[in-house]
Scaffold this active site. Structure first.
Site, PDB file in Angstrom:
ATOM      1  N   TYR A 237     -30.248  12.700  13.361  1.00 22.83           N
ATOM      2  CA  TYR A 237     -28.753  13.623  12.444  1.00 22.83           C
ATOM      3  C   TYR A 237     -28.361  15.203  13.156  1.00 22.83           C
ATOM      4  O   TYR A 237     -28.357  15.841  11.944  1.00 22.83           O
ATOM      5  CB  TYR A 237     -29.183  13.579  11.310  1.00 22.83           C
TER       6      TYR A 237
ATOM      7  N   CYS B  77     -19.143  32.063  12.366  1.00 21.60           N
ATOM      8  CA  CYS B  77     -18.485  32.707  11.636  1.00 21.60           C
ATOM      9  C   CYS B  77     -18.917  32.134  10.010  1.00 21.60           C
ATOM     10  O   CYS B  77     -18.031  32.043   9.633  1.00 21.60           O
ATOM     11  CB  CYS B  77     -17.375  32.832  11.465  1.00 21.60           C
ATOM     12  N   GLU B  78     -20.139  31.677   9.974  1.00 16.94           N
ATOM     13  CA  GLU B  78     -20.371  31.595   8.656  1.00 16.94           C
ATOM     14  C   GLU B  78     -21.920  32.532   8.483  1.00 16.94           C
ATOM     15  O   GLU B  78     -22.414  32.295   8.847  1.00 16.94           O
ATOM     16  CB  GLU B  78     -20.958  30.090   8.744  1.00 16.94           C
TER      17      GLU B  78
END
Ligand code: LLP
Length: 417
Positions: A377, A348-349
């Protein structure tokens, strides 16, 4: 046909393979998202790195932070590398992989007292310090342990490095390293620190750098600088250039080692000094993919959106740095016309996109998509946001593969609460 064929990702009969393993087989067996790494890719890149500096007195310390899975550390340990660890945690991983402390060096801009004490007790080869206070603290703890520790100062070379501002570390005023003038004073007062032996200098510049100019500039600056240090009586027997050697995520050229290698040979000929390198990304980035499954597709306004089960929780780089990762269909259908999609995750972003406006063969629910160049990474920066368990990691070798990290369980996520 495929720009990652060098790194052992290729299509056979329109299906994406890692070495000789069909990625969809792994996805079906272990579920998605799932990280997959090619052993051959890492070994091949190590070979290229070694070749580039073969005429130079050097030593390679793999930057554990880029991919710290114990099996990956073990793989490089078997190749005889040393290890650059950034914390007691990374040191513990390396110890578990069977690495001896004398083959480790410890970096870290703000080490905890535990990091320092444990590194001293274990006997790491070199501790690097990034402030005068840290030098004093290392000296203090080494005194308590009645030992003399070899140390190197990380000096801020004060140059601008062309890379993403979030991963550039070499400009004056940023938090990394010690200003050159202060560092010189510390070297010149080495006698004050009875439990330290100053033996090296470190100038890590940043990450994902493709230009040799900053390295060459720094190496040239270093020659005079080292002369001034040595006038004060300290002999610099190793010069640590850190990591940062960029690899193309789009099939272009990787960091060109040639110029740096010849400059180093000219400036520091002979065997009295050893050049240390700490590559991370160069060895692991293109060896990894994150395979995800398509949950839904939809059209919102002008956009065709593909929602996959991988997200910024597993791969933070696109959301954090706007990083570009290629996205491939696991099954291609060359007869069909490609479509342009935004590829987003379930978190939710609004920033939870893995990629925007990418051409893919038409995608439907249940298809697999691979996010490329995620061996560095990727997993190490994964989080549990939205209580998402971190995924499996799988290591491929030829036609074999094995689990090198199990998926987290909901139980393990909630333990301790
Ligand atoms: N040595 C030191 C002291 C470092 O701080 C680093 C990386 C390396 C070596 C290895 O650098 P490499 O060869 O991998 O570029 N999370 C960012 C990258 C951060 C790099 C931090 N330090 C990213 O995803 O791009």
């Amino acid at each position: 046909m495929n720009q990652f064929s060098n790194d052992f990702y290729t299509y056979h009969n329109n299906e994406l393979y890692c070495e000789e393993v069909r990625l969809s087989d792994i996805a079906e067996k272990y579920g998605t998202p799932v990280y997959v790494y090619s052993k051959k890719s890492m070994l091949k890149r190590l070979k290229t790195f070694r070749e580039a500096f073969r005429e130079l007195e050097h030593r390679i310390f793999y930057a554990v932070k880029s991919n710290s899975n114990i099996s990956i550390i073990r793989l490089f340990h078997a190749e005889g590398l040393g290890f650059d660890v950034n914390s007691y945690g990374e040191m513990t991983r390396a110890l578990k992989a069977g690495v001896l402390p004398r083959d480790m060096i410890m970096s870290g801009v703000a080490k905890s007292d535990t990091d320092i004490k444990e590194a001293l007790k274990a006997g790491v080869a070199i501790l690097k310090a990034e402030s005068k206070e840290e030098v004093e603290l290392i000296n203090h703890y080494a005194g308590e342990l009645r030992m003399v520790q070899e140390i190197a100062l990380r000096v801020n070379p004060d140059i601008i490095v062309p890379t993403h501002p979030h991963i550039s570390t070499a400009a004056s005023g940023n938090k990394f390293g010690i200003d050159a003038e202060e560092a010189l004073q510390i070297y010149n007062s080495a006698g004050l620190y009875q439990n330290l032996k100053f033996t090296g200098i470190d100038v890590h510049l940043g990450s994902h750098i493709f230009d040799t100019v900053p390295y060459v500039t720094v190496v040239r600056k270093l020659r005079d600088y080292i002369e001034s240090i040595e006038r004060g009586g300290v002999f610099i027997k190793h010069i640590d250039l850190g990591g940062g050697y960029g690899v193309s995520y789009t099939g272009g050229d990787d960091f060109p080692f040639g110029e740096l290698s010849s400059e180093l040979k000219n400036l520091f000929p002979g065997k009295e000094r050893t050049i240390y390198f700490e590559p991370g990304r160069y060895l692991t980035a293109n060896a990894g993919v994150l395979v995800s499954k398509v949950l839904f597709t939809k059209r919102n306004g002008p956009k065709d959106i593909v929602l996959i089960d991988g997200s910024m929780s597993e791969l933070m780089r696109p959301a954090l740095y706007g990083a570009y990762h290629e996205i491939y269909n696991n099954v291609v259908s060359p007869g069909e016309e490609m479509m342009v999609y935004d590829i987003a995750g379930p978190v939710c972003e609004s920033s939870d996109y893995l990629a925007k406006e990418r051409k893919l063969y038409p995608v439907k629910r249940g298809d697999y998509l691979s996010v490329m160049s995620t061996g560095s990474y990727g997993y190490v920066m994964a989080s549990n946001y939205n209580t998402r368990p971190r995924p499996y990691e799988i290591l491929v070798d030829g036609n074999q593969y094995k689990v090198i990290k199990e998926r987290e369980t909901y139980e393990s996520l909630m333990s301790g609460e």
